[in-house]
Motif scaffolding. Structure first.
Motif, mmCIF file in Angstrom:
data_model
loop_
_atom_site.group_PDB
_atom_site.id
_atom_site.type_symbol
_atom_site.label_atom_id
_atom_site.label_comp_id
_atom_site.label_asym_id
_atom_site.label_seq_id
_atom_site.Cartn_x
_atom_site.Cartn_y
_atom_site.Cartn_z
ATOM 1 N N TYR A 1 46.706 44.369 36.487
ATOM 2 C CA TYR A 1 45.976 45.001 35.351
ATOM 3 C C TYR A 1 45.730 43.904 34.380
ATOM 4 O O TYR A 1 44.714 44.065 33.840
ATOM 5 N N LEU A 2 46.376 43.012 34.251
ATOM 6 C CA LEU A 2 46.049 41.874 33.194
ATOM 7 C C LEU A 2 44.977 41.324 33.902
ATOM 8 O O LEU A 2 44.208 40.733 32.867
ATOM 9 N N SER A 3 44.855 41.045 35.109
ATOM 10 C CA SER A 3 43.559 40.477 35.722
ATOM 11 C C SER A 3 42.148 40.976 35.503
ATOM 12 O O SER A 3 41.300 40.546 35.351
ATOM 13 N N LEU A 4 42.367 42.584 35.403
ATOM 14 C CA LEU A 4 41.026 43.181 35.234
ATOM 15 C C LEU A 4 40.684 43.082 33.775
ATOM 16 O O LEU A 4 39.616 43.174 33.455
ATOM 17 N N LEU A 5 41.729 42.820 33.036
ATOM 18 C CA LEU A 5 41.100 42.813 31.348
ATOM 19 C C LEU A 5 40.327 41.226 31.196
ATOM 20 O O LEU A 5 39.591 41.229 30.330
ATOM 21 N N VAL A 6 40.827 40.419 32.252
ATOM 22 C CA VAL A 6 40.408 38.960 32.049
ATOM 23 C C VAL A 6 38.896 39.017 32.935
ATOM 24 O O VAL A 6 37.966 38.473 32.543
ATOM 25 N N ASN A 7 38.981 39.363 34.259
ATOM 26 C CA ASN A 7 37.742 39.430 35.184
ATOM 27 C C ASN A 7 37.949 40.625 35.876
ATOM 28 O O ASN A 7 38.681 41.191 36.799
ATOM 29 N N SER A 8 36.771 41.486 35.436
ATOM 30 C CA SER A 8 36.658 42.953 35.820
ATOM 31 C C SER A 8 36.066 42.980 37.176
ATOM 32 O O SER A 8 36.215 43.956 38.063
ATOM 33 N N LYS A 9 35.521 42.088 37.778
ATOM 34 C CA LYS A 9 34.840 41.970 38.960
ATOM 35 C C LYS A 9 36.057 41.675 40.042
ATOM 36 O O LYS A 9 35.603 41.659 41.338
ATOM 37 N N ASN A 10 37.203 41.591 39.633
ATOM 38 C CA ASN A 10 38.221 41.420 40.744
ATOM 39 C C ASN A 10 38.677 42.435 41.619
ATOM 40 O O ASN A 10 39.487 43.310 41.096
ATOM 41 N N ASP A 11 37.801 42.573 42.937
ATOM 42 C CA ASP A 11 38.133 43.904 43.754
ATOM 43 C C ASP A 11 39.347 43.988 44.071
ATOM 44 O O ASP A 11 40.180 44.999 44.322
ATOM 45 N N MET A 12 40.319 42.879 44.287
ATOM 46 C CA MET A 12 41.724 42.935 44.959
ATOM 47 C C MET A 12 42.400 43.569 43.693
ATOM 48 O O MET A 12 43.404 44.329 44.128
ATOM 49 N N ALA A 13 42.103 43.155 42.680
ATOM 50 C CA ALA A 13 43.131 43.708 41.256
ATOM 51 C C ALA A 13 43.108 45.266 41.110
ATOM 52 O O ALA A 13 43.802 46.031 41.098
ATOM 53 N N LEU A 14 41.508 45.733 41.361
ATOM 54 C CA LEU A 14 41.279 47.064 41.313
ATOM 55 C C LEU A 14 41.943 47.689 42.233
ATOM 56 O O LEU A 14 42.384 49.070 42.152
ATOM 57 N N THR A 15 42.095 47.270 43.558
ATOM 58 C CA THR A 15 42.437 47.961 44.786
ATOM 59 C C THR A 15 43.987 48.178 44.476
ATOM 60 O O THR A 15 44.509 49.377 44.758
ATOM 61 N N LEU A 16 44.701 47.356 43.994
ATOM 62 C CA LEU A 16 46.212 47.383 43.706
ATOM 63 C C LEU A 16 46.409 48.407 42.673
ATOM 64 O O LEU A 16 47.819 48.430 42.499
ATOM 65 N N THR A 17 45.571 48.692 41.756
ATOM 66 C CA THR A 17 45.982 49.318 40.530
ATOM 67 C C THR A 17 45.252 50.749 40.461
ATOM 68 O O THR A 17 45.583 51.480 39.516
ATOM 69 N N LEU A 18 44.484 51.014 41.555
ATOM 70 C CA LEU A 18 43.567 52.435 41.478
ATOM 71 C C LEU A 18 44.715 53.527 41.561
ATOM 72 O O LEU A 18 44.350 54.464 40.411
#
Length: 591
Positions: free
Chosen positions: A175-192
Motif C-alpha cells: 500500500y505504501l509503495s502504491l503511494l510512491v510508485n503507482s505503476k508497481n503491478d506487484m504491489a497492486l496485485t498484493l492489495t487488490l
C-alpha cells in the motif's frame, strides 16, 4: 566475508541522490531479494505459457534459474550445471516486468553505483561475490532439506504464524509503495483484494487483459475505468459489454481507499504525523471484522506499531540531514529533479520518508524458506483466495461441466443480440391520425387522409338490396306529391320528424347512396326529390303504418299505377318483412 548492511544502505542512498542522471522517474522503487525471486517465478510461468504449456513452474526450476540469473547479471562464472532451455526468454520477460512496473532490483543498483558515484564516495562498497552471497542466502541446500522433512504440529503452527506475519507485512509495504510508485503491478496485485472486496482471480484477469489492451499499468487500468464510470458521463462511460463492469463495486471500493490515503498524504504536511496516520488507516482496514485472537489481527498490530516508530525515526534523520546540507540554499527553490517538482507541495517530505522506508525493506535479508515464499499455498487474508502472485496471474480455467456451443452459434447469437429490434406495426382504425404516440405519423399520411364527405362514416354500411322496384320517370314525377301527402295524413308528426331528420343529415349521412344524388337535388329549395333510401323508408311507413310496433295494415289503392312485375313485388315484400324493433335498429346503424 559477509556483506555489511551499512554498505548496502550507502549504495542505495547514492543511487537516490544521483538517479535523476540515468532514470526518468525519481519515484522508481527497488525490489529486494524476495521481490526479485517472485518476479522471476512470474516470468518463467509466462514463458512456459507462451511455449504451449500451462502457467506453472516447478520450484526446483525457479531455484536453478535464480542462481543462473544472479551469476549472469553480476558477471560471475556460469554455474556448473546445464543452463535452462529458455533462459534468454526468461531474462527478457524478467527485465520487461521490471521496466513496465518502474522498478529496479539490487543487482541493477550495484551496476549503476559505479556510474553514479562521485569522487567523495568510496570506489567499491560491495563486491560481486558478496552481493551474490547476500541475495542467494547461502542456505539453499538446507532449505530444500527442511522443506522435504515432515513438520510436527508445533512447528507447523509456528510456520503458519510466520507466514501470516510475512504476508501482512508485505501488504503494508505494498500500500505504501502504491503511494510512491503507482505503476508497481506487484504491489497492486498484493492489495487488490486485501481486505476482501470480492475481487478474485476473474476480476484480476479482466484487469490484466484491460491493461494489456491499453498498454498501461494495472493501477491505471483500474483507476481509468472507475473515473470513467464516475465522471465520464453517458458519452464517455465504458460500454455495457466491458468485462470490468461486473466488478464495479469492488473496484470502486479499492480506488476509494487509495483516494483516502492520497488525501491524507496531501493534507498533512508533517511526515511523522502523516506516516502514522497512513499506517493506522491500513491497519484499520486489515483488522476490520476480526477478533483479538486472530493471527491477522495480531500481525497487523505488531507491524503497524513497528512501522510508526520507524517512520518517525526516518523523519528525524532526514530533518537533521537537510538542516546540515541546506545552509545558504533557499528552501523555496527545490531542485529540478525534486519529487513533485512544479506540482503541489503537500506530501513531498512524506514521500521521501516513505521511499527511505521502502529502500530499507528492500535491503532486508531474503526469506530463508523459499517454499513458503513461492508456494501457492499462501495464507488467506481476504477470506476468499490466497495472495500468491502465481495463482492470481494465472487465468481461471473454463468450466468443463458442459461443452461450449459451436463458434457459428455463438457468433450468430451475438449478431442477434446486436441487431436492432423491429417494432411491429399495430393495426389502427381510420382515426389513427388522432392518436399521439412516440413516433408521429408523417405529414403525407395526415394530408392524404380523406374527409368525411368523401368516405362513409359508418364502417359497415347498410346492405344493398339486389332487387329494387322499377319505376317510370313519368310515374315518379306524378307520384311524388301523393307519396308525400299520404303519410302526412296517417301520422303527420312522425313522418315529418323523419323527413326533417333526413333533411338535416343531408349528404353527410353514412349511406353511400346519398352521394349518388346529383347536385340538382341540393340546389332546389325544399325536398322534391328523394333518394332510394328515403323512398324505402316511405314504403316501410306506408306498409306498416306510423308506429313500428303496430301490426301492418293493408295498403289502400292509389290512383297512380306503377309498372312492376308481379314476381319482383312478391320477392321485395317478403324481404321487407321486419321483426319488432328492427327498423329502429336499422335506422340507428345507418346514421
Amino acid at each position: 566475508m559477509e556483506v555489511s548492511g551499512d554498505h548496502l544502505k550507502l549504495m542505495v542512498k547514492t543511487f537516490r541522490r544521483e538517479c535523476h542522471r540515468i532514470i526518468q522517474s525519481e519515484r522508481t522503487t527497488i525490489h529486494g531479494a524476495d521481490g526479485m525471486l517472485m518476479v522471476l517465478q512470474l516470468a518463467m510461468a509466462q514463458v512456459n505459457k507462451q511455449q504451449g504449456g500451462e502457467f506453472k513452474v516447478a520450484l526446483s526450476d525457479v531455484l536453478m534459474a535464480w542462481k543462473q540469473l544472479l551469476l549472469d547479471k553480476l558477471h560471475l562464472p556460469p554455474p556448473n550445471f546445464a543452463c535452462l532451455e529458455n533462459y534468454d526468454l526468461i531474462l527478457e520477460a524478467y527485465e520487461s516486468f521490471l521496466k513496465r512496473s518502474n522498478t529496479v532490483d539490487l543487482v541493477d543498483i550495484f551496476s549503476m553505483y559505479k556510474q553514479l558515484r562521485v569522487d567523495s564516495d568510496p570506489e567499491e562498497l560491495v563486491s560481486s561475490v558478496q552481493l551474490f552471497q547476500f541475495l542467494s542466502g547461502r542456505t539453499e541446500a538446507s532449505e530444500l532439506q527442511e522443506s522435504t522433512v515432515p513438520s510436527t504440529p508445533s512447528s507447523k503452527s509456528r510456520s503458519c504464524s510466520s507466514q501470516v506475519k510475512m504476508a501482512v507485512r508485505r501488504v503494508f509495504f505494498s500500500y505504501l509503495s502504491l503511494l510512491v510508485n503507482s505503476k508497481n503491478d506487484m504491489a497492486l496485485t498484493l492489495t487488490l483484494d486485501v481486505p476482501t472486496r470480492t475481487l478474485g482471480r476473474q476480476a484480476f484477469t479482466d484487469i490484466k487483459h484491460a491493461a494489456q489492451n491499453n498498454n498501461t499499468s494495472l493501477f491505471l487500468a483500474v483507476t481509468s475505468f472507475v473515473r470513467a464510470i464516475q465522471l465520464g458521463g453517458k458519452g464517455y462511460a465504458p460500454t455495457q459489454s466491458d468485462p470490468l463492469r461486473k466488478h464495479i463495486k469492488g473496484l470502486s471500493d479499492f480506488v476509494q481507499f487509495l483516494d483516502n490515503l492520497e488525501e491524507i498524504l496531501g493534507e498533512i504536511s508533517d511526515p511523522s504525523v502523516c506516516g502514522v496516520r497512513l499506517v493506522a488507516t491500513i491497519r484499520a482496514a486489515l483488522v476490520k471484522g476480526r477478533s483479538n485472537g486472530d493471527a491477522v489481527y495480531t500481525a497487523a498490530e505488531e507491524t503497524a506499531q513497528e512501522l510508526k516508530e520507524r517512520i518517525c525515526q526516518l523523519h528525524q534523520i532526514q530533518k537533521q540531514t537537510a538542516n546540515g546540507s541546506m545552509i545558504g540554499i533557499s528552501p523555496a527553490r527545490p531542485k529540478a529533479y525534486a519529487v513533485n517538482h512544479a506540482t503541489a507541495y503537500g506530501g513531498r517530505d512524506t514521500v521521501k520518508v516513505l521511499m527511505a522506508l521502502l529502500d530499507e525493506e528492500a535491503l532486508t535479508p531474503p526469506c530463508r524458506n523459499k517454499a513458503d515464499l513461492l508456494s501457492e499455498d499462501q495464507p488467506v487474508l481476504s477470506g476468499a483466495e490466497g495472495t500468491c502472485l502465481l495463482t492470481l496471474f494465472r487465468s481461471p480455467e473454463v468450466v468443463t461441466g458442459c461443452s461450449p456451443e459451436p463458434l457459428t452459434k455463438r457468433i450468430q447469437s451475438r449478431l442477434d443480440l446486436l441487431k436492432p429490434k423491429v417494432r411491429e406495426r399495430v393495426i389502427r382504425s381510420q382515426f389513427a391520425c388522432t392518436y399521439k404516440d412516440e413516433d408521429e405519423l408523417p405529414l403525407n399520411r395526415v394530408l392524404d387522409f380523406p374527409s368525411t364527405s368523401q368516405v362513409p362514416t359508418c364502417v359497415h354500411p347498410a346492405p344493398k338490396f339486389k332487387t329494387t322496384p322499377v319505376v317510370d320517370e313519368e310515374c315518379t314525377s306524378d307520384m311524388e306529391p301523393t307519396d308525400t301527402a299520404k303519410p302526412s295524413l296517417k301520422s303527420p308528426n312522425k313522418e315529418q320528424s323523419r323527413v326533417q331528420q333526413g333533411a338535416t343529415l343531408g349528404p353527410g349521412s353514412g349511406n353511400a347512396q346519398n352521394r349518388d344524388a346529383g347536385p340538382s337535388s341540393r340546389k332546389e329549395p325544399g325536398i322534391k326529390t328523394q333518394n332510394k333510401a328515403n323512398k324505402r323508408k316511405q314504403v316501410e311507413s306506408d306498409q306498416y303504418g306510423g308506429s313500428e310496433n303496430e301490426p301492418p295494415q293493408k295498403k289502400q289503392p292509389t290512383s297512380v299505377s306503377v309498372k312492376m312485375p308481379a314476381k319482383n313485388v312478391s320477392k321485395a315484400s317478403n324481404k321487407k318483412k321486419l321483426i319488432t324493433g328492427q327498423a329502429k335498429l336499422t335506422s340507428f346503424f345507418r346514421v
